[in-house]
Design a protein around this motif. Structure first.
Motif, mmCIF file in Angstrom:
data_model
loop_
_atom_site.group_PDB
_atom_site.id
_atom_site.type_symbol
_atom_site.label_atom_id
_atom_site.label_comp_id
_atom_site.label_asym_id
_atom_site.label_seq_id
_atom_site.Cartn_x
_atom_site.Cartn_y
_atom_site.Cartn_z
ATOM 1 N N VAL A 93 -21.819 14.031 52.759
ATOM 2 C CA VAL A 93 -22.535 14.199 51.496
ATOM 3 C C VAL A 93 -21.524 14.267 50.367
ATOM 4 C CG1 VAL A 93 -24.055 15.709 50.173
ATOM 5 C CG2 VAL A 93 -24.411 15.431 52.607
ATOM 6 N N VAL A 94 -21.722 13.431 49.347
ATOM 7 C CA VAL A 94 -20.869 13.460 48.167
ATOM 8 C C VAL A 94 -21.709 14.015 47.019
ATOM 9 C CG1 VAL A 94 -19.477 12.099 46.580
ATOM 10 C CG2 VAL A 94 -19.560 11.486 48.999
ATOM 11 N N LEU A 95 -21.361 15.223 46.596
ATOM 12 C CA LEU A 95 -22.110 15.860 45.520
ATOM 13 C C LEU A 95 -21.728 15.238 44.185
ATOM 14 C CD1 LEU A 95 -21.773 19.581 46.643
ATOM 15 C CD2 LEU A 95 -23.731 18.084 46.921
ATOM 16 N N PRO A 96 -22.701 15.006 43.306
ATOM 17 C CA PRO A 96 -22.378 14.455 41.982
ATOM 18 C C PRO A 96 -21.624 15.489 41.156
ATOM 19 C CG PRO A 96 -24.705 14.998 42.130
ATOM 20 C CD PRO A 96 -24.131 15.218 43.494
ATOM 21 N N SER A 97 -20.666 15.024 40.374
ATOM 22 C CA SER A 97 -19.871 15.957 39.570
ATOM 23 C C SER A 97 -20.588 16.374 38.295
ATOM 24 C CB SER A 97 -18.518 15.328 39.222
ATOM 25 O OG SER A 97 -18.736 14.120 38.519
ATOM 26 N N SER A 121 -31.578 15.872 35.856
ATOM 27 C CA SER A 121 -31.190 16.605 37.059
ATOM 28 C C SER A 121 -30.182 15.801 37.877
ATOM 29 C CB SER A 121 -32.416 16.908 37.906
ATOM 30 O OG SER A 121 -33.024 15.707 38.311
ATOM 31 N N ARG A 122 -29.482 16.496 38.750
ATOM 32 C CA ARG A 122 -28.545 15.830 39.652
ATOM 33 C C ARG A 122 -29.265 15.465 40.933
ATOM 34 N NH1 ARG A 122 -23.071 19.202 39.914
ATOM 35 N NH2 ARG A 122 -24.414 20.649 40.990
ATOM 36 N N THR A 123 -28.915 14.339 41.494
ATOM 37 C CA THR A 123 -29.510 13.873 42.736
ATOM 38 C C THR A 123 -28.466 13.934 43.839
ATOM 39 O OG1 THR A 123 -30.968 12.384 41.526
ATOM 40 C CG2 THR A 123 -30.657 11.935 43.866
ATOM 41 N N ILE A 124 -28.844 14.558 44.953
ATOM 42 C CA ILE A 124 -27.953 14.654 46.105
ATOM 43 C C ILE A 124 -28.526 13.764 47.203
ATOM 44 C CG2 ILE A 124 -26.968 16.180 47.846
ATOM 45 C CD1 ILE A 124 -27.345 18.479 45.864
ATOM 46 N N ASN A 125 -27.758 12.781 47.628
ATOM 47 C CA ASN A 125 -28.157 11.908 48.736
ATOM 48 C C ASN A 125 -27.568 12.464 50.027
ATOM 49 O OD1 ASN A 125 -29.546 10.009 47.145
ATOM 50 N ND2 ASN A 125 -27.604 9.083 46.565
ATOM 51 N N ILE A 126 -28.425 12.683 51.024
ATOM 52 C CA ILE A 126 -27.990 13.232 52.303
ATOM 53 C C ILE A 126 -28.226 12.185 53.389
ATOM 54 C CG2 ILE A 126 -28.275 15.095 53.968
ATOM 55 C CD1 ILE A 126 -29.434 16.782 51.710
ATOM 56 N N TYR A 180 -36.805 25.643 47.143
ATOM 57 C CA TYR A 180 -36.129 26.242 48.282
ATOM 58 C C TYR A 180 -34.646 25.921 48.174
ATOM 59 C CZ TYR A 180 -40.827 26.558 50.216
ATOM 60 O OH TYR A 180 -42.154 26.827 50.414
ATOM 61 N N PRO A 181 -33.791 26.848 48.602
ATOM 62 C CA PRO A 181 -32.351 26.564 48.561
ATOM 63 C C PRO A 181 -31.952 25.543 49.624
ATOM 64 C CG PRO A 181 -32.758 28.698 49.568
ATOM 65 C CD PRO A 181 -34.075 28.198 49.077
ATOM 66 N N LEU A 182 -31.004 24.711 49.278
ATOM 67 C CA LEU A 182 -30.436 23.730 50.204
ATOM 68 C C LEU A 182 -29.020 24.206 50.491
ATOM 69 C CD1 LEU A 182 -30.564 20.986 51.662
ATOM 70 C CD2 LEU A 182 -29.810 19.933 49.535
ATOM 71 N N VAL A 183 -28.759 24.572 51.752
ATOM 72 C CA VAL A 183 -27.474 25.162 52.138
ATOM 73 C C VAL A 183 -26.771 24.193 53.077
ATOM 74 C CG1 VAL A 183 -26.339 27.141 53.221
ATOM 75 C CG2 VAL A 183 -28.472 27.462 51.952
ATOM 76 N N PHE A 184 -25.531 23.837 52.734
ATOM 77 C CA PHE A 184 -24.730 22.940 53.555
ATOM 78 C C PHE A 184 -23.776 23.752 54.416
ATOM 79 C CE2 PHE A 184 -25.754 20.280 49.851
ATOM 80 C CZ PHE A 184 -26.346 19.223 50.494
ATOM 81 N N GLY A 185 -23.457 23.213 55.617
ATOM 82 C CA GLY A 185 -22.511 23.877 56.511
ATOM 83 C C GLY A 185 -21.096 23.652 56.067
#
Length: 102
Positions: free
Chosen positions: A26-30, A56-61, A97-102
């Protein structure tokens, strides 16, 4: 439970155990997307600048689904994912809901 590097958790569900998917890189947008807000005024040279609109920022998973050559298992996992992300319940409107990454 500690999340592994290729896990995520959303709405209390673990990607590996509950959803049977493995997360890719996953590459988070800056920064959020930005758009210039302007108004076209007749008989004026150029546009009137009204500021910048921050969206808003979009996160592609990217995910991999565990179901080797089993179309029924693939369909069930996709059904579970769509049910998690697209709810018909009116009480869920506006919930985040929160999105939590490992």
């Amino acid at each position: 439970m500690t999340l592994q590097r290729d896990d995520f958790e959303y709405a209390g569900m673990n990607s590996r155990e509950d959803l049977q998917v493995e997360m890719g890189n996953v590459v988070l947008p800056s920064a959020p997307a930005m758009a210039e807000q302007v108004t076209d005024i007749p008989a004026m040279y150029g546009n009137q600048f009204n500021g910048t609109d921050f969206t808003s920022r979009t996160i592609n998973i990217p995910i991999s689904i565990y179901c080797a050559d089993n179309q029924d298992a693939f369909n069930q996992v996709m059904h579970n994912l769509s049910g998690l992300l697209l709810s018909d319940d009116p009480s869920d409107n506006g919930k985040e809901y929160p999105l939590v990454f490992g």
